[in-house]
Design an enzyme around this catalytic site. Structure first.
Site, PDB file in Angstrom:
ATOM      1  N   MET A  35      37.674  38.628  36.276  1.00 54.23           N
ATOM      2  CA  MET A  35      36.293  39.535  36.292  1.00 54.23           C
ATOM      3  C   MET A  35      36.119  40.892  35.827  1.00 54.23           C
ATOM      4  O   MET A  35      35.715  41.466  36.455  1.00 54.23           O
ATOM      5  CB  MET A  35      36.885  39.180  37.668  1.00 54.23           C
ATOM      6  N   GLY A  36      37.645  40.891  34.641  1.00 58.91           N
ATOM      7  CA  GLY A  36      37.537  42.599  34.262  1.00 58.91           C
ATOM      8  C   GLY A  36      38.193  43.057  35.021  1.00 58.91           C
ATOM      9  O   GLY A  36      38.708  44.039  35.944  1.00 58.91           O
ATOM     10  N   GLY A  41      48.202  43.367  32.602  1.00 59.26           N
ATOM     11  CA  GLY A  41      47.913  41.929  33.041  1.00 59.26           C
ATOM     12  C   GLY A  41      47.257  40.657  32.283  1.00 59.26           C
ATOM     13  O   GLY A  41      48.116  40.125  31.417  1.00 59.26           O
ATOM     14  N   HIS A  42      45.905  41.272  32.426  1.00 62.74           N
ATOM     15  CA  HIS A  42      45.066  40.031  31.677  1.00 62.74           C
ATOM     16  C   HIS A  42      45.573  40.931  29.919  1.00 62.74           C
ATOM     17  O   HIS A  42      44.866  39.925  29.408  1.00 62.74           O
ATOM     18  CB  HIS A  42      43.856  41.296  31.354  1.00 62.74           C
ATOM     19  N   GLN A  66      33.030  32.574  44.705  1.00 60.40           N
ATOM     20  CA  GLN A  66      33.948  32.568  45.177  1.00 60.40           C
ATOM     21  C   GLN A  66      34.135  33.806  45.902  1.00 60.40           C
ATOM     22  O   GLN A  66      35.208  33.889  46.596  1.00 60.40           O
ATOM     23  CB  GLN A  66      35.601  33.056  44.204  1.00 60.40           C
ATOM     24  N   ASP A 184      48.156  34.885  39.956  1.00 58.41           N
ATOM     25  CA  ASP A 184      46.922  33.625  40.500  1.00 58.41           C
ATOM     26  C   ASP A 184      48.117  32.099  40.428  1.00 58.41           C
ATOM     27  O   ASP A 184      47.223  31.253  40.027  1.00 58.41           O
ATOM     28  CB  ASP A 184      46.007  33.793  40.503  1.00 58.41           C
ATOM     29  N   GLN A 187      45.812  29.679  42.329  1.00 57.13           N
ATOM     30  CA  GLN A 187      44.359  29.026  40.873  1.00 57.13           C
ATOM     31  C   GLN A 187      44.563  28.364  39.671  1.00 57.13           C
ATOM     32  O   GLN A 187      44.546  27.155  39.222  1.00 57.13           O
ATOM     33  CB  GLN A 187      43.515  30.869  40.560  1.00 57.13           C
ATOM     34  N   SER A 219      47.451  43.918  39.646  1.00 55.69           N
ATOM     35  CA  SER A 219      45.792  43.619  39.234  1.00 55.69           C
ATOM     36  C   SER A 219      44.621  44.386  39.940  1.00 55.69           C
ATOM     37  O   SER A 219      45.385  46.248  40.077  1.00 55.69           O
ATOM     38  CB  SER A 219      46.353  43.737  41.580  1.00 55.69           C
ATOM     39  N   ARG A 221      42.334  45.769  42.301  1.00 55.60           N
ATOM     40  CA  ARG A 221      42.715  45.891  43.347  1.00 55.60           C
ATOM     41  C   ARG A 221      43.851  46.677  44.043  1.00 55.60           C
ATOM     42  O   ARG A 221      42.964  47.707  44.699  1.00 55.60           O
ATOM     43  CB  ARG A 221      42.915  44.847  44.454  1.00 55.60           C
TER      44      ARG A 221
END
Ligand SMILES: Nc1ncnc2c1ncn2[C@@H]1O[C@H](COP(=O)(O)OP(=O)(O)OP(=O)(O)O)[C@@H](O)[C@H]1O
Ligand SMILES: CC(C)(CO)[C@@H](O)C(=O)[O-]
Ligand code: BAL
Length: 334
Positions: A35-36, A41-42, A66, A184, A187, A219, A221
């Site tokens: 989600m950008g 981590g990505h 979602q 996640d 998920q 994260s 967030r």
């Protein structure tokens, strides 16, 4: 090292055309859905994908399907240019960034009859932002049991939105392999189950959780945490490590371990959404640890909901000269 500019594709038909062309040339494709607002981590997922495929597609899409209308879709962080810069400097590079504008672009029926907003306010039905946005999308995938617990309890439409958008991405990109982070955890398990149950023929890889130097799970967030909240949020990973250590040293009773973690987070000022120890495959609650489990946490610090988890794979009944190894530091979890 030369930086490689990824091709940016915004139209879903063009994305499919590119993939089919490349596959016809004999290349394999690895997909990393995101989600950008990318972080290390990505990037670790991209590096994992590079091990399994010739060409890498990273999708960047904040999926309204979602999010419930009361969740943080409107404040979800984004920085597209920054993301491209980060991907450009990954060794080996990324081939395509798929940033679709028309994923749910079906037009609006006359009179906006797909609009359902209001029902959730009356408490009748929880709906997602995609349904309340008049996109006309009404087909959803549910992974019925795995989605029930953990994040599924407090985010009841989350996993149907995730499974559905991931299925759409799979159908559009047609990858051979897709990589998801174990941060996640639920998920990742849900996507694996969906792929098995619906015969997608795509290899799903779970990539290890990446932490900041002080243990905080990376994260997107995290950017919304104040410095004080961030400091307090370290109670999550620290208590998880302590609980894991205690389990490895022989504490098998989950209630004790869970109470310890919940109390530590609460004392630090966090509000626990859930703390559960579950079977790694079925995600069902475990009372006494006798097989590989994963300790999963969600907690609020201010307005930010964070998730974290720790796998407990080996119960350390290691014996040193016939005796159980003495705990170097007594872990107080009573
Ligand atoms: N710290 C991490 N370690 C490993 N994988 C991660 C990590 N953070 C995110 N991922 C993975 O990256 C993929 C995209 O996740 P996403 O873009 O939602 O990022 P995020 O950091 O999880 O954001 P947030 O949790 O704030 O929504 C998912 O497969 C996710 O599990
Ligand atoms: C898998 C995903 C990209 C689907 O929107 C999202 O849930 C995420 O970033 O983890
Ligand atoms: N990484 C999970 C995406 C979400 O919380 O919506």
């Amino acid at each position: 090292m030369t930086a490689k500019d990824p091709l940016i594709i915004r139209d879903k038909d063009e994305m499919t055309k590119w993939s089919r062309f490349m596959k016809a040339q004999g290349s394999t494709i690895g997909l990393v859905p995101t989600m950008g607002y990318l972080h290390e981590g990505h990037i670790s997922l991209v590096k994992e994908a590079q091990k399994h495929a010739d060409l890498i597609v990273v999708s960047i899409y904040v999926n309204p399907g979602q999010f419930s209308p009361n969740e943080d879709l409107s404040t979800y962080p984004s920085n597209f240019e920054g993301d491209i810069d980060k991907l450009r400097s990954v060794h080996g590079g990324v081939d395509v960034v798929f940033n679709p504008f028309n994923l749910y672009d079906y037009g609006v029926g006359e009179g906006g009859e797909t609009m359902k907003r209001g029902e959730e306010e009356k408490g009748e039905k929880v709906i997602s932002c995609v349904e309340s946005s008049k996109f006309g999308h009404e087909t959803w995938i549910r992974v019925e049991n795995l989605e029930k617990g953990l994040c599924g309890k407090s985010r009841p439409i989350f996993f149907k939105g995730v499974a559905t958008v991931v299925a759409k991405l799979f159908n559009i990109v047609e990858p051979d392999v897709a990589v998801f982070g174990k941060k996640d955890y639920q998920q990742w398990r849900i996507i694996r189950r969906m792929v098995r149950d619906l015969d997608f023929g795509i290899k799903i890889i779970g990539s290890e959780l990446v932490r900041e130097h002080d243990g905080l799970a990376m994260s997107s967030r995290n950017v919304h945490l104040s410095p004080q909240e961030r400091e307090k949020a370290l109670s999550i990973s620290r208590s998880l490590y302590e609980a894991k250590k205690a389990a490895e040293n022989g504490e098998r009773y989950c209630t004790k371990l869970r109470n310890y973690v919940a109390q530590t987070i609460q004392k630090a000022g966090g509000k626990v959404d859930y703390d559960e120890i579950v079977d790694q495959e079925s995600l069902e609650n475990v009372e006494v640890i006798q097989r590989p489990v994963v300790f999963c946490i969600a907690a609020w610090f201010g307005n930010v909901r964070l998730i974290d988890n720790m796998e407990i794979n080996s119960l350390l009944f290691t014996k040193t000269k016939g005796k159980r190894r003495k705990q170097e530091k007594k872990v107080a979890i009573s």
